[in-house]
Design a protein around this motif. Structure first.
Motif, PDB file in Angstrom:
ATOM      1  N   UNK A  34       6.979  12.895  -2.634  1.00  0.00           N
ATOM      2  CA  UNK A  34       7.452  12.347  -1.548  1.00  0.00           C
ATOM      3  C   UNK A  34       6.168  12.162  -0.608  1.00  0.00           C
ATOM      4  N   UNK A  35       6.073  10.682  -0.344  1.00  0.00           N
ATOM      5  CA  UNK A  35       4.905  10.572   0.858  1.00  0.00           C
ATOM      6  C   UNK A  35       5.536   9.647   2.046  1.00  0.00           C
ATOM      7  N   UNK A  36       5.124  10.163   3.197  1.00  0.00           N
ATOM      8  CA  UNK A  36       5.431   9.432   4.237  1.00  0.00           C
ATOM      9  C   UNK A  36       4.200   9.274   5.060  1.00  0.00           C
ATOM     10  N   UNK A  37       4.028   8.051   5.837  1.00  0.00           N
ATOM     11  CA  UNK A  37       2.931   7.742   6.648  1.00  0.00           C
ATOM     12  C   UNK A  37       3.278   6.654   7.573  1.00  0.00           C
ATOM     13  N   UNK A  38       2.562   6.288   8.496  1.00  0.00           N
ATOM     14  CA  UNK A  38       2.332   5.687   9.306  1.00  0.00           C
ATOM     15  C   UNK A  38       1.217   5.019   9.948  1.00  0.00           C
ATOM     16  N   UNK A  39       1.063   3.624  10.085  1.00  0.00           N
ATOM     17  CA  UNK A  39      -0.319   3.269  10.903  1.00  0.00           C
ATOM     18  C   UNK A  39       0.088   3.125  12.390  1.00  0.00           C
ATOM     19  N   UNK A  40      -0.873   2.993  13.259  1.00  0.00           N
ATOM     20  CA  UNK A  40      -0.408   2.634  14.655  1.00  0.00           C
ATOM     21  C   UNK A  40      -1.627   1.616  15.428  1.00  0.00           C
ATOM     22  N   UNK A  41      -1.039   0.685  15.656  1.00  0.00           N
ATOM     23  CA  UNK A  41      -1.774  -0.388  16.235  1.00  0.00           C
ATOM     24  C   UNK A  41      -1.370  -0.138  17.631  1.00  0.00           C
ATOM     25  N   UNK A  42      -2.509  -0.452  18.451  1.00  0.00           N
ATOM     26  CA  UNK A  42      -2.570  -0.179  20.181  1.00  0.00           C
ATOM     27  C   UNK A  42      -1.566  -1.356  20.735  1.00  0.00           C
ATOM     28  N   UNK A  43      -1.625  -2.350  20.142  1.00  0.00           N
ATOM     29  CA  UNK A  43      -0.894  -3.489  20.882  1.00  0.00           C
ATOM     30  C   UNK A  43       0.643  -3.787  20.042  1.00  0.00           C
TER      31      UNK A  43
ATOM     32  N   UNK B 111       8.589   7.365  -2.900  1.00  0.00           N
ATOM     33  CA  UNK B 111       8.895   8.416  -3.807  1.00  0.00           C
ATOM     34  C   UNK B 111       8.453   8.115  -5.221  1.00  0.00           C
ATOM     35  N   UNK B 112       7.643   9.012  -5.707  1.00  0.00           N
ATOM     36  CA  UNK B 112       7.258   8.728  -7.029  1.00  0.00           C
ATOM     37  C   UNK B 112       7.717   9.811  -8.038  1.00  0.00           C
TER      38      UNK B 112
ATOM     39  N   UNK C 147       7.914  -1.640  -6.029  1.00  0.00           N
ATOM     40  CA  UNK C 147       8.063  -0.515  -6.963  1.00  0.00           C
ATOM     41  C   UNK C 147       6.763  -0.782  -7.971  1.00  0.00           C
ATOM     42  N   UNK C 148       6.286   0.244  -8.513  1.00  0.00           N
ATOM     43  CA  UNK C 148       5.242   0.401  -9.577  1.00  0.00           C
ATOM     44  C   UNK C 148       5.555   1.272 -10.809  1.00  0.00           C
ATOM     45  N   UNK C 149       5.070   1.122 -11.765  1.00  0.00           N
ATOM     46  CA  UNK C 149       5.302   1.986 -13.067  1.00  0.00           C
ATOM     47  C   UNK C 149       3.735   1.882 -13.941  1.00  0.00           C
TER      48      UNK C 149
ATOM     49  N   UNK D 282       0.705  -1.302   0.009  1.00  0.00           N
ATOM     50  CA  UNK D 282       0.117   0.053  -0.014  1.00  0.00           C
ATOM     51  C   UNK D 282       0.846   1.211   0.067  1.00  0.00           C
ATOM     52  N   UNK D 283       0.455   2.417  -0.623  1.00  0.00           N
ATOM     53  CA  UNK D 283       1.312   3.396  -0.814  1.00  0.00           C
ATOM     54  C   UNK D 283       0.997   4.229   0.606  1.00  0.00           C
ATOM     55  N   UNK D 284       1.978   5.220   0.900  1.00  0.00           N
ATOM     56  CA  UNK D 284       1.915   5.946   2.095  1.00  0.00           C
ATOM     57  C   UNK D 284       0.729   7.044   1.969  1.00  0.00           C
TER      58      UNK D 284
END
Length: 258
Positions: free
Chosen positions: A235-244, A253-254, A73-75, A20-22
């Motif tokens: 440029x994409x930055x992301x994070x998921x947060x799981x409680x446990x 980067x695209x 990677x994708x194109x 999955x992309x950020x």
């Protein structure tokens, strides 16, 4: 003990999924109505109106673990007036014991300007290391998975749906409230699992800089991210947060050839 069980279950889930992309992850993992080069990993209809050739790479550290990570990677490339073709590759590694890879192609086509359709096929391989021979060849799983999708794009409202073989159906909507604010929501249902509702937003703080946020219900997770556009680069930055299990940061980067 619970943390260990959740971690092992997440590994099994990740080995059966694509990257999955950020830019999508940061908005609550929403993807059904999104148009992007990274739609190759989710809804192939999302590449149908990409007029320029584009490419992207991504890396994710799952639960901030150096032992469990993914890269991909994708194109995409427009084929004159015959739609857009896309390719993808993704790989996940867990401590050298489990390796999962996916390579695939897809195609998207725009109909009547507002409708997109798409289809693709991925070859996925999951391998378990045989520590006696120090290789993966003795025990592995190979499979081909088909993927079909549909999207509608109006002036402010968009909708999409895609189905991935093995039983994942996702439907979603997007709404452009203003030039600065975009909302999205998806409902995902996988076989033998409870439905997962996801929602997110993207807010333009200043020109070419966006903040992302979102939430999902199954499992309960929160998401945050940011996107920066620098000429033809993104440029994409992301994070998921799981409680446990904690954070799973991702960077991508695209590049779009204008």
């Amino acid at each position: 003990m619970l943390r260990c069980l959740l971690f092992l279950f997440s590994i099994v889930q990740a080995s059966a999924q694509t990257m999955q992309s950020p830019a999508m992850l940061g908005m609550g993992n929403t993807a059904a109505a999104k148009e992007s080069v990274y739609s190759v990993w989710r809804n192939p209809a999302g590449i149908a109106r990409l007029s320029s050739a584009q490419a992207g790479i991504a890396f994710q550290s799952h639960f901030i673990s150096s032992a469990f990570y993914s890269y991909a990677g994708v194109a995409t490339k427009s084929i004159a007036n015959f739609g857009v073709a896309g390719i993808q590759y993704a790989n996940s590694q867990l401590s050298g014991a489990i390796a999962s890879s996916s390579v695939g192609i897809c195609y998207g086509y725009s109909i009547l300007k507002k409708w997109n359709v798409g289809a693709g096929i991925d070859r996925q391989v999951v391998r378990w290391k045989d520590f006696e021979t120090e290789n993966y060849e003795n025990d592995s799983e190979h499979r081909f998975l088909a993927n079909v999708g549909l999207q509608y794009h109006g002036e402010h409202f968009s909708a999409g749906a895609y189905y991935k073989q093995l039983g994942e159906l996702v439907i979603g909507v997007g709404y452009r409230v203003s030039d600065q604010l975009h909302l999205a929501a998806d409902l995902s249902k996988e076989e033998l699992q409870r439905p997962d509702f996801r929602a997110g937003l993207r807010y333009q703080v200043v020109r070419n800089f966006y903040l992302l946020g979102g939430i999902s219900s199954n499992p309960l997770q929160h998401y945050a991210g940011a996107s920066v556009l620098i000429r033809n680069f993104r440029i994409d930055l992301a994070s998921s947060f799981h409680r446990d299990l904690g954070f799973s940061p991702q960077v991508a980067m695209g590049y779009a050839l204008r």
